[in-house]
Write a protein that holds these residues in place. Structure first.
Motif, short mmCIF file in Angstrom:
data_model
loop_
_atom_site.label_atom_id
_atom_site.label_comp_id
_atom_site.label_asym_id
_atom_site.label_seq_id
_atom_site.Cartn_x
_atom_site.Cartn_y
_atom_site.Cartn_z
N VAL B 23 0.84 -1.20 0.00
CA VAL B 23 0.00 0.00 0.00
C VAL B 23 0.87 1.25 0.00
CG1 VAL B 23 -1.52 1.37 1.49
CG2 VAL B 23 -2.06 -1.03 1.01
N LEU B 24 1.93 1.24 0.84
CA LEU B 24 2.82 2.41 0.89
C LEU B 24 3.48 2.66 -0.45
CD1 LEU B 24 4.55 2.07 4.37
CD2 LEU B 24 2.86 3.75 3.65
N VAL B 25 3.93 1.58 -1.10
CA VAL B 25 4.63 1.75 -2.39
C VAL B 25 3.69 2.33 -3.44
CG1 VAL B 25 5.58 0.48 -4.33
CG2 VAL B 25 6.42 0.03 -2.03
N TYR B 26 2.53 1.72 -3.58
CA TYR B 26 1.66 2.15 -4.68
C TYR B 26 0.94 3.45 -4.39
CZ TYR B 26 2.69 -2.15 -7.05
OH TYR B 26 3.36 -3.15 -7.69
N ALA B 27 0.75 3.77 -3.11
CA ALA B 27 0.12 5.05 -2.80
C ALA B 27 1.13 6.18 -2.92
CB ALA B 27 -0.47 5.02 -1.39
N GLY B 28 2.38 5.94 -2.48
CA GLY B 28 3.38 7.01 -2.50
C GLY B 28 3.90 7.29 -3.89
N GLY B 29 4.27 6.27 -4.63
CA GLY B 29 4.85 6.47 -5.95
C GLY B 29 3.84 6.33 -7.05
N GLY B 30 2.67 6.81 -6.82
CA GLY B 30 1.60 6.62 -7.78
C GLY B 30 1.76 7.41 -9.06
N GLY B 31 2.81 8.24 -9.13
CA GLY B 31 3.07 8.96 -10.36
C GLY B 31 2.08 10.08 -10.59
N ARG B 32 1.87 10.90 -9.57
CA ARG B 32 0.98 12.04 -9.77
C ARG B 32 1.61 13.04 -10.72
NH1 ARG B 32 0.66 11.16 -4.42
NH2 ARG B 32 2.23 12.74 -4.06
N SER B 33 2.92 13.30 -10.57
CA SER B 33 3.58 14.21 -11.49
C SER B 33 4.19 13.37 -12.62
CB SER B 33 4.67 14.99 -10.77
OG SER B 33 5.71 14.13 -10.38
N PRO B 34 3.96 13.78 -13.87
CA PRO B 34 4.48 13.01 -14.98
C PRO B 34 5.99 13.03 -14.98
CG PRO B 34 3.63 15.11 -15.73
CD PRO B 34 3.25 14.99 -14.29
N ARG B 35 6.58 11.88 -15.19
CA ARG B 35 8.03 11.79 -15.15
C ARG B 35 8.57 11.62 -16.56
NH1 ARG B 35 12.51 10.65 -12.23
NH2 ARG B 35 13.90 9.10 -13.08
N TYR B 36 9.64 12.34 -16.84
CA TYR B 36 10.25 12.24 -18.17
C TYR B 36 11.14 11.01 -18.26
CZ TYR B 36 13.60 13.07 -21.87
OH TYR B 36 14.41 12.93 -22.96
N ARG B 37 10.95 10.25 -19.32
CA ARG B 37 11.84 9.11 -19.56
C ARG B 37 12.50 9.29 -20.91
NH1 ARG B 37 11.00 5.88 -15.49
NH2 ARG B 37 8.96 5.81 -14.53
N PRO B 38 13.83 9.30 -20.94
CA PRO B 38 14.52 9.51 -22.22
C PRO B 38 14.12 8.44 -23.23
CG PRO B 38 16.05 9.64 -20.38
CD PRO B 38 14.76 9.14 -19.82
N GLY B 39 13.87 8.88 -24.44
CA GLY B 39 13.47 7.94 -25.48
C GLY B 39 11.97 7.95 -25.72
N ARG B 40 11.21 8.22 -24.66
CA ARG B 40 9.78 8.38 -24.87
C ARG B 40 9.51 9.76 -25.45
NH1 ARG B 40 7.14 5.31 -20.81
NH2 ARG B 40 8.16 3.28 -20.72
N GLY B 41 8.34 9.94 -25.97
CA GLY B 41 7.99 11.23 -26.55
C GLY B 41 7.75 12.28 -25.48
N TRP B 42 7.58 13.49 -25.93
CA TRP B 42 7.31 14.62 -25.05
C TRP B 42 6.05 15.28 -25.59
CZ3 TRP B 42 9.13 16.26 -20.50
CH2 TRP B 42 8.89 17.57 -20.10
N SER B 43 4.93 15.05 -24.91
CA SER B 43 3.64 15.46 -25.48
C SER B 43 3.14 16.77 -24.88
CB SER B 43 2.61 14.36 -25.22
OG SER B 43 2.56 14.08 -23.84
#
Lengths: 137, 88
Positions: B23-43
């Motif tokens: 629960v702690l892992v998935y609630a805390g790192g739920g990715g509320r802010s979009p994270r940039y990953r090199p190689g993926r697009g930038w929309s």
């Protein structure tokens, strides 16, 4: 930068950065600009097929402030970084220093940390430019 | 200890521990802010940040607007004198 704009951008899906990240960027831009008397600005977005030309066009778009400006243009989609100096800032900020800052920034970008790279790069650039009273024009 | 107590201690407690961590892992790192990953697009939209002006007159916004119109012109005046490029 108007604080209200930041909140709107972070609330909308189009904003690339969270409010906390925007605060860090704003602080880095404002502090480095006030320390040095050079206007640093940051562009994040597409740079097209000719990134250098586009970044120079953006720099020209700064108008009367362009000679005293340094533009940092980041294109995360194309994985491209451009630093553009103006007529006065090129004397205080040699290309070699820009290249060193660019290297540091791209290393952070490669790790996925756009904001951290930009903040550290701006700090390096501002340190190199120095205080306005100490450097002769 | 009865059988029920044994099962509760040796199975229930570890299961509860795993559940709390999950629960702690998935609630805390739920990715509320979009994270940039090199190689993926930038929309995201293009953004341009300038430092806050010292005075409230704020000439920067007007400068940027006039710059936008001059960009669409035939040939903007070259102001760049140096700099650096990088890729990653």
């Amino acid at each position: 930068m108007v604080p209200g704009e930041d909140e709107d951008r972070s609330a909308g899906p189009a904003g690339p950065f969270s409010l906390k990240q925007l605060t860090r960027l704003d602080e880095a831009l404002t502090l480095s600009s006030r320390e040095t008397g050079v206007q640093f600005s940051l562009y994040v977005g597409a740079l097209g097929p000719d990134p250098r030309r586009n970044a120079e066009d953006l720099h020209a778009g700064l108008g009367g402030a362009a000679p005293d400006s340094v533009l940092v243009a980041v294109s995360p989609g194309e994985r491209r970084l451009e630093i553009v100096t103006g007529e006065h800032t090129a004397k205080r900020l040699p290309d070699r220093s820009c290249a060193l800052a660019a290297l540091s920034m791209t290393a952070s970008f490669n790790g996925g940390d756009i904001v951290g790279g930009v903040v550290n790069g701006l700090r390096m650039l501002a340190d190199q430019v120095g205080k306005p009273s100490l450097t002769p024009r | 200890m009865s059988v029920v107590q044994t099962v509760l201690v040796y199975v229930g407690l570890p299961a509860l521990g795993f559940a709390v961590i999950a629960v702690l892992v998935y609630a805390g790192g739920g990715g509320r802010s979009p994270r940039y990953r090199p190689g993926r697009g930038w929309s995201h939209d293009d953004v341009w940040y300038v430092p806050r002006p010292l005075r409230s007159s704020g000439p920067t916004h007007r400068a940027l607007e006039s710059g936008g119109s001059s960009r669409s012109g035939p040939g903007p005046r070259r102001t760049a004198r140096g700099g650096a490029s990088g890729t990653w």
